[in-house]
Write a protein that holds these residues in place. Structure first.
Motif, mmCIF file in Angstrom:
data_model
loop_
_atom_site.group_PDB
_atom_site.id
_atom_site.type_symbol
_atom_site.label_atom_id
_atom_site.label_comp_id
_atom_site.label_asym_id
_atom_site.label_seq_id
_atom_site.Cartn_x
_atom_site.Cartn_y
_atom_site.Cartn_z
ATOM 1 N N ASP A 1 0.863 -1.181 0.000
ATOM 2 C CA ASP A 1 0.000 0.000 0.000
ATOM 3 C C ASP A 1 0.902 1.234 0.000
ATOM 4 O O ASP A 1 1.434 1.628 1.041
ATOM 5 N N PHE A 2 1.086 1.838 -1.174
ATOM 6 C CA PHE A 2 2.011 2.952 -1.321
ATOM 7 C C PHE A 2 1.285 4.195 -1.826
ATOM 8 O O PHE A 2 0.282 4.101 -2.543
ATOM 9 N N THR A 3 1.824 5.351 -1.460
ATOM 10 C CA THR A 3 1.350 6.631 -1.980
ATOM 11 C C THR A 3 2.534 7.388 -2.562
ATOM 12 O O THR A 3 3.577 7.536 -1.899
ATOM 13 N N LYS A 4 2.381 7.878 -3.775
ATOM 14 C CA LYS A 4 3.443 8.644 -4.428
ATOM 15 C C LYS A 4 3.424 10.078 -3.903
ATOM 16 O O LYS A 4 2.361 10.697 -3.790
ATOM 17 N N ILE A 5 4.612 10.607 -3.599
ATOM 18 C CA ILE A 5 4.747 11.904 -2.947
ATOM 19 C C ILE A 5 5.508 12.867 -3.852
ATOM 20 O O ILE A 5 6.540 12.516 -4.442
ATOM 21 N N ALA A 6 4.992 14.090 -3.926
ATOM 22 C CA ALA A 6 5.645 15.129 -4.719
ATOM 23 C C ALA A 6 6.844 15.695 -3.963
ATOM 24 O O ALA A 6 7.050 15.429 -2.779
ATOM 25 N N SER A 7 7.617 16.534 -4.645
ATOM 26 C CA SER A 7 8.841 17.074 -4.060
ATOM 27 C C SER A 7 8.573 17.951 -2.844
ATOM 28 O O SER A 7 9.443 18.128 -1.996
#
Length: 657
Positions: A360-366
Motif C-alpha cells: 500500500d504505497f502513496t506517491k509523494i511530490a517534491s
C-alpha cells in the motif's frame, strides 16, 4: 375555702361585747369574752412541682399565736412536712391544707392550695451534622448542642478500634474505617436523659504521589507497550487512553476513544489498536482514594513494521503444498504456505493508496504532498501534475517514506549512483540539505527496513515496479556485519534477499525516513511465557525453542530437520501451548528476529536459546518454486534451498491476537 374576711355578724358581736348594757339596765354592766376570728392563706391557689422535687409552700401566719400544721390529701402524690416542705412523689394532684390553731384571742383558721406533680421535662441534644470524616491519626472535638438540663454529658464509641472519644467529645482516629459516636446527657431534677449519635469515617491521610514518567517500550502492529518507574507510596497505577490529547483525568471519558484502565502494571501492553490511528496515553499513580497528577503524555501511532512478502503464487504441488493459493482450502490435508496467509491472502483488504498484492504505497511530490494523480506510469519527461514523476513513496503499512530513484545519470538520486561502504551516508547528508519531499531526516535504512519493500513475487527487480520503477541491484544497508570488518550488508533487489558485499565495492542506495521499531531486538521487545515469545512490535507469537528441542534453554531433545513440505506439515499439525494455528514464518517474519549486532547466532539468545541454525520460511523462490528460502542465523543471510531434498530446522510462529 380560704377564710379571708370575718362576717359582718361577727364584727357586730365584737362591737356589742365592748359596749355596756343598754339604757334602762340596772346594776353594774355584765362583761363576756369573744374569740377574734383570723385568716391565713397561701400565696397561690395552685403550684406545679416536677416529680422527685420538693418545695416549701407555707401559709401566711395570721394574727394569732397558734401553731400552723400542714396535711396532704394524698401523701403518695405529694407529701408535706411540718414546716411546709412539699415533696412530689408521684404524678397526679393533691391538696395541701394549712391549719392554724386557735389561741386565747383568735379562732382557728385554715387555708388550702392545689399541688400538681408533673413529669420530668424532655430535652433534645444533637450534633451539628449527621456524619463527619476525620483523617487517620488526627483528633477532632464534636460537641453537642441543645443542652437544657444540668446532667453530666458522656460520650461513647461503637468501635474503639476505629475511633476513641474522650469525656469532653474529643474524637481520635485510630484506624481506617467507620464507627458511631454517641453523646449521653444524664437526667437531672427537671429534665429527662437524652442521646444523640454521629457517624464518623476515618480516612487515610492523603498520600503525596508523584506523577509517573512513562515511555514507549515498543510499538508496532496494532499494539503498543508502555513502561514507567515505580512511584513511592503508590499502591497501583491507572492508564488513561484516548484518540485526542488528554488534558486532565476528569475529561478523558468525553474524548474519542477515551478509556480508563485501573490497576495496570509496568510494562503494560495494549493490543487491538488501529494501525495508523493516533493514540494518547497517560498514567497516574494511586493509593486508595488518592491519585497523582497525570504523567507526561505519549502519542503512539501503531504501524505494522512488516509488509507481507508479495508472494501470491504457489510453490507447486510437490512435497505436500497445494498447487494454487486460496484461503478457502484449510482442510483436507491442505498445507498452508506463504501465498495463502497474511495480508497478501486478504481479498477484502482496503488500502489508502495502491500497490501489488498487499502493498500500500502513496506517491509523494517534491514538496511532500501526495500526487493528485496516483495511477500514472513513470516517465523520464513526466511531471507531478500528470502523475508521471514523483520524488518519494510513502509506505502506508509501515509508515516509512522512501526516496525515489531517478533514471541513470539523472543527478544524485540516479539509480546507477553507487558508493562504497565508507561513503554510504553522503547521499543522506545531501538529501537532508535538499529537504527532499520536505524531509530533513533522511538516513540509510537497516536490512529489515529495506526488506519491507521487497516484492518477493518477482525478480529483477523484486519491487512493486509501478511505485519503484528504478530500483534493481544491491543497496547498502546501515548495519555493519557483526564480526566481519570486510563486508557490509546489502539487500539485493534482483532477488530481494539480504546478502553480504565487500565494503570496497560500489553499491546503490535508497534512503528512508521515519521511525521504525523492528530494528531493536533487545529483551524489552519480547514477552516470554510458557515456552512462547510474544513480539511486542510485530504482534507475532513464536515458539521459543526450535522444533524437536525443549527445556528452559532449549537443550533437551534433537533438532527436527525436514524438507520444506514436511516442515510446513509439522507446523500445521502442532498444538503447542494450547494453540492449533502454528505455521512456518515467511521470509520477512524470520528476518524480523535477526539480531544484526551479533553473530553465531545472530539472535537474542536470552529470548531464543539454541538458535545457531538455518530455518525454513514458508516463502518459496519465484518463479519455479523448486526452491524455498531459509534464514541462516549464523549471521542472518537468506538463502534458497531445494525444498524437496534439502533439510532445515523449523521455528513456528502464529499471530498473537
Amino acid at each position: 375555702m380560704l377564710i379571708k374576711n370575718v362576717s359582718a355578724l361577727a364584727i357586730m358581736c365584737l362591737l356589742l361585747a365592748a359596749c355596756g348594757s343598754g339604757s334602762g339596765s340596772s346594776g353594774a354592766g355584765e362583761t363576756k369574752s369573744w374569740s377574734h376570728l383570723q385568716a391565713i392563706s397561701f400565696a397561690a391557689d395552685s403550684t406545679n412541682i416536677i416529680i422527685g422535687n420538693s418545695r416549701t409552700i407555707v401559709a401566711s401566719t395570721g394574727e394569732g399565736s397558734g401553731a400552723i400544721t400542714y396535711t396532704s390529701s394524698d401523701s403518695s402524690i405529694a407529701s408535706v412536712s411540718a414546716s411546709g416542705l412539699v415533696t412530689a412523689n408521684a404524678l397526679g394532684s393533691a391538696t395541701i391544707t394549712a391549719t392554724k390553731a386557735a389561741d386565747s384571742t383568735y379562732s382557728e383558721a385554715s387555708a388550702t392550695t392545689s399541688i400538681t406533680v408533673d413529669p420530668l421535662n424532655e430535652q433534645t441534644i444533637s450534633f451539628a451534622n449527621p456524619s463527619f470524616s476525620i483523617e487517620l491519626d488526627t483528633a477532632q472535638t464534636v460537641p453537642v448542642s441543645g443542652v437544657e438540663g444540668t446532667g453530666a454529658i458522656s460520650y461513647t464509641s461503637s468501635d474503639e478500634n476505629v475511633v476513641t472519644v474522650s469525656s469532653d467529645g474529643l474524637v481520635t482516629a485510630i484506624a481506617v474505617g467507620s464507627a458511631e459516636i454517641t453523646a449521653f446527657i444524664a437526667a437531672d431534677s427537671e429534665y429527662l436523659e437524652a442521646t444523640a449519635s454521629i457517624a464518623v469515617t476515618v480516612e487515610a491521610m492523603p498520600i503525596a504521589l508523584d506523577a509517573p514518567v512513562i515511555s514507549v517500550r515498543s510499538s508496532g502492529n496494532a499494539r503498543a507497550m508502555i513502561a514507567w518507574g515505580a512511584i513511592g507510596n503508590a499502591a497501583g497505577y491507572n492508564l488513561y487512553v484516548a484518540k485526542e490529547s488528554i488534558d486532565s483525568a476528569d475529561n478523558y471519558a468525553s474524548l474519542p476513544g477515551g478509556e480508563l484502565t485501573l490497576n495496570v502494571t509496568s510494562p503494560y501492553s495494549l493490543t487491538g489498536l488501529d494501525n495508523g490511528q493516533s493514540y494518547y496515553f497517560a498514567v497516574t499513580a494511586s493509593a486508595g482514594a488518592d491519585e497523582s497528577d497525570l504523567s507526561n503524555e505519549l502519542t503512539v501511532v501503531p504501524k505494522n513494521p512488516l509488509n507481507d512478502t508479495g508472494i501470491v503464487s504457489s510453490g507447486g504441488g510437490t512435497s505436500g503444498s497445494n498447487e494454487s493459493c486460496t484461503t478457502a482450502i484449510n482442510n483436507g490435508g491442505h498445507v498452508p504456505q506463504d501465498c495463502d496467509q497474511g495480508r497478501d491472502a486478504d481479498l477484502t483488504l482496503t488500502k489508502v493508496g495502491a500497490g501489488v498484492a498487499a502493498f500500500d504505497f502513496t506517491k509523494i511530490a517534491s514538496d511532500g504532498s501526495a500526487l493528485t494523480a496516483q495511477g500514472g506510469a513513470w516517465a523520464a519527461d513526466g511531471s507531478e501534475a500528470a502523475g508521471t514523476r514523483w520524488s518519494c513513496v510513502r509506505d502506508n503499512v509501515t509508515g516509512l517514506v522512501w526516496e525515489m530513484k531517478t533514471e541513470a545519470n539523472a543527478g544524485i538520486h540516479a539509480t546507477n549512483a553507487k558508493v562504497v561502504w565508507a561513503d554510504r551516508n553522503l547521499l543522506a547528508d545531501a538529501t537532508n540539505t535538499e529537504a527532499l519531499c520536505g524531509i530533513q531526516n533522511w538516513r540509510v535504512p537497516t536490512v529489515v527496513e529495506l526488506a519491507t519493500i521487497v516484492n518477493a513475487n518477482r525478480l529483477n527487480p523484486a519491487l512493486d515496479i509501478a511505485r519503484f520503477p528504478n530500483g534493481a541491484g544491491a543497496h547498502w544497508a546501515s548495519n555493519p556485519v557483526a564480526g566481519d570488518g570486510a563486508n557490509g550488508w546489502v539487500v539485493n533487489f534482483f532477488a530481494g534477499i539480504p546478502i553480504l558485499k565487500g565494503k570496497t565495492l560500489g553499491m546503490s542506495q535508497r534512503l528512508v525516513s521515519g521511525s521504525y521499531q523492528a530494528n531493536d531486538t533487545s529483551d524489552d521487545r519480547y514477552t516470554v511465557n510458557d515456552g512462547t515469545v510474544t513480539d511486542g512490535v510485530t504482534g507475532l507469537m513464536w515458539k521459543q525453542c526450535p522444533e524437536g528441542l525443549s527445556g528452559d534453554d532449549c537443550s533437551v531433545g534433537a533438532v527436527s530437520l525436514l524438507i520444506w513440505g514436511g516442515s510446513m506439515k509439522r507446523a500445521r499439525d502442532a498444538e503447542f501451548a494450547g494453540y492449533s494455528d502454528w505455521r512456518l514464518p515467511n521470509m520477512k517474519e524470520l528476518l524480523s528476529i535477526v539480531a544484526f549486532d551479533q553473530s553465531s547466532p545472530a539472535i537474542n539468545t536470552t529470548v531464543f536459546p539454541g538458535s545457531t541454525l538455518s530455518f525454513w520460511s514458508s516463502s518459496h523462490k519465484v518463479p519455479t518454486g523448486a526452491n524455498a528460502y531459509v534464514v541462516d542465523f549464523t549471521k542472518g543471510i537468506h538463502q534458497p534451498k531445494v525444498r524437496t531434498s534439502q533439510k532445515s530446522a523449523q521455528r513456528l510462529v502464529r499471530d498473537a491476537d
